[in-house]
Design a protein around this motif. Structure first.
Motif, short mmCIF file in Angstrom:
data_model
loop_
_atom_site.label_atom_id
_atom_site.label_comp_id
_atom_site.label_asym_id
_atom_site.label_seq_id
_atom_site.Cartn_x
_atom_site.Cartn_y
_atom_site.Cartn_z
N GLU A 1 -3.72 93.24 -73.77
CA GLU A 1 -4.84 92.98 -74.67
C GLU A 1 -5.41 91.59 -74.47
OE1 GLU A 1 -3.64 95.80 -78.49
OE2 GLU A 1 -2.78 93.79 -78.30
N LEU A 2 -4.56 90.62 -74.13
CA LEU A 2 -5.00 89.24 -73.95
C LEU A 2 -5.68 89.01 -72.61
CD1 LEU A 2 -1.82 87.49 -75.35
CD2 LEU A 2 -4.09 87.33 -76.38
N PHE A 3 -5.13 89.62 -71.56
CA PHE A 3 -5.59 89.32 -70.21
C PHE A 3 -6.03 90.60 -69.51
CE2 PHE A 3 -2.01 86.52 -71.33
CZ PHE A 3 -2.73 85.36 -71.55
N ALA A 4 -7.14 90.51 -68.77
CA ALA A 4 -7.70 91.69 -68.12
C ALA A 4 -8.32 91.30 -66.79
CB ALA A 4 -8.74 92.35 -69.02
N LEU A 5 -8.59 92.31 -65.99
CA LEU A 5 -9.21 92.11 -64.67
C LEU A 5 -10.65 91.66 -64.85
CD1 LEU A 5 -9.09 92.46 -61.57
CD2 LEU A 5 -9.87 94.81 -61.93
N GLY A 6 -11.06 90.68 -64.07
CA GLY A 6 -12.45 90.26 -64.08
C GLY A 6 -12.67 88.98 -64.87
N VAL A 7 -13.60 88.13 -64.38
CA VAL A 7 -13.94 86.89 -65.05
C VAL A 7 -14.62 87.21 -66.38
CG1 VAL A 7 -15.28 84.77 -64.90
CG2 VAL A 7 -14.16 85.70 -62.86
N GLY A 8 -14.16 86.59 -67.46
CA GLY A 8 -14.76 86.80 -68.77
C GLY A 8 -14.21 87.98 -69.54
N SER A 9 -13.30 88.75 -68.93
CA SER A 9 -12.77 89.93 -69.61
C SER A 9 -11.54 89.60 -70.46
CB SER A 9 -12.42 91.01 -68.59
OG SER A 9 -13.59 91.44 -67.91
N SER A 10 -10.82 88.54 -70.11
CA SER A 10 -9.65 88.16 -70.89
C SER A 10 -10.07 87.47 -72.18
CB SER A 10 -8.75 87.22 -70.07
OG SER A 10 -8.27 87.87 -68.92
N ASN A 11 -9.20 87.55 -73.18
CA ASN A 11 -9.47 86.88 -74.44
C ASN A 11 -8.17 86.31 -75.01
OD1 ASN A 11 -10.46 85.92 -76.83
ND2 ASN A 11 -11.02 87.93 -77.68
#
Length: 286
Positions: A63-73
């Motif tokens: 939920e915190l980190f995801a693929l792609g620039v700007g996708s993580s929160n």
């Protein structure tokens, strides 16, 4: 009888962004969550109870980190809840047991997916919401070989505050997505021989608001459905073999729906399917 407990959770995450090093850092989530329960049995056939508990869920790494620039929160807040429950358990007849419970749960910072954040969407914290309703249950044993279980749950899940999400405007009173208002389950079990068990169960679930439609603007809903399942099992000593048939009527239905880019995407449930297995129980005797 009065029972009480308290739990402490602490989670620390150290993370490194190899594409944008300025995003690297550390997050720590911690909280105390108490629970308390009071049970009163004025009669041998009647029990009254009250429970209060708090919940605390740390955002997962997915939920915190995801693929792609700007996708993580990494700035996601943990999900917190406070639950109140009052109910009773009664046995008015030797072959009948009943339960009735009223509950209220307030949830803060529930994690939802926002598909409008480029390039692939991002998880965000939702406005405060409340789930309240009741649960009814009955266990009927008309014969020593037959048991009938019935349960009904009513849930009114709504947002408590106004908010503006990129998916739309959320107003106080809007329904929380993916929470059915009505759920009914019934099971009939027959034990004709020692160790042999035959059962048939049915489940009904009412329609639900689509995920990412927190403002309830789209008229489409994940439709209600009824599914029927059967199970047979045989136990010999510490071995139990079972065979289960799900969706006996091969009903077409969906369990999940999401709104993205103005389009509706549904997740279909499997048709009729069969599986079986064997379980082995190990016991120690002292």
């Amino acid at each position: 009888t009065l029972t009480a407990a308290v739990r402490y959770d602490s989670t620390r995450l150290d993370f490194e962004d190899e594409i944008t090093p300025a995003n690297s850092g550390s997050k720590r989530f911690s909280d105390w969550t108490p629970r308390v329960g009071l049970t009163y049995t004025p009669l041998s056939v009647l029990t009254l109870y009250f429970n209060y508990g708090e919940g605390f869920r740390v955002p997962t790494t997915d939920e915190l980190f995801a693929l792609g620039v700007g996708s993580s929160n990494p700035d996601l807040k943990p999900v917190k809840s406070q639950t109140y429950e009052v109910g009773l358990r009664a046995r008015p007849l030797g072959w009948l047991e009943t339960t009735l419970a009223f509950f209220l749960t307030d949830v803060q910072d529930e994690i939802v997916f926002d598909p409008t954040v480029p390039p692939f969407g991002r998880n965000v914290n939702a406005p405060e919401s409340r789930r309240q309703g009741l649960e009814l249950g009955a266990a009927i044993r008309p014969h020593e070989q037959v048991e009938i279980l019935l349960s009904y749950t009513y849930v009114d899940a709504r947002f408590l505050t106004d908010a503006v999400l990129s998916t739309g405007v959320v107003e106080k009173g809007d329904r929380v997505p993916q929470v059915p208002m009505h759920r009914l389950i019934g099971t009939v079990t027959y034990r004709p021989l020692p160790g042999l068990e035959l059962s048939l169960d049915g489940a009904y679930e009412s329609r639900k608001v689509l995920l990412n439609d927190e403002g309830n603007q789209n008229p489409f809903r994940v439709q209600d459905y009824f599914v029927l399942n059967a199970r047979t099992s045989y136990t010999w000593k510490n071995f139990t073999g079972f065979l289960k048939v799900n969706n006996l009527t091969n009903t077409d239905y969906e369990t999940f729906g999401i709104l993205s880019g103005g389009r509706v995407f549904l997740m279909p449930a499997p048709g009729i399917n069969v599986f079986g297995g064997v379980t082995i129980r190990f016991e120690n005797y002292y």
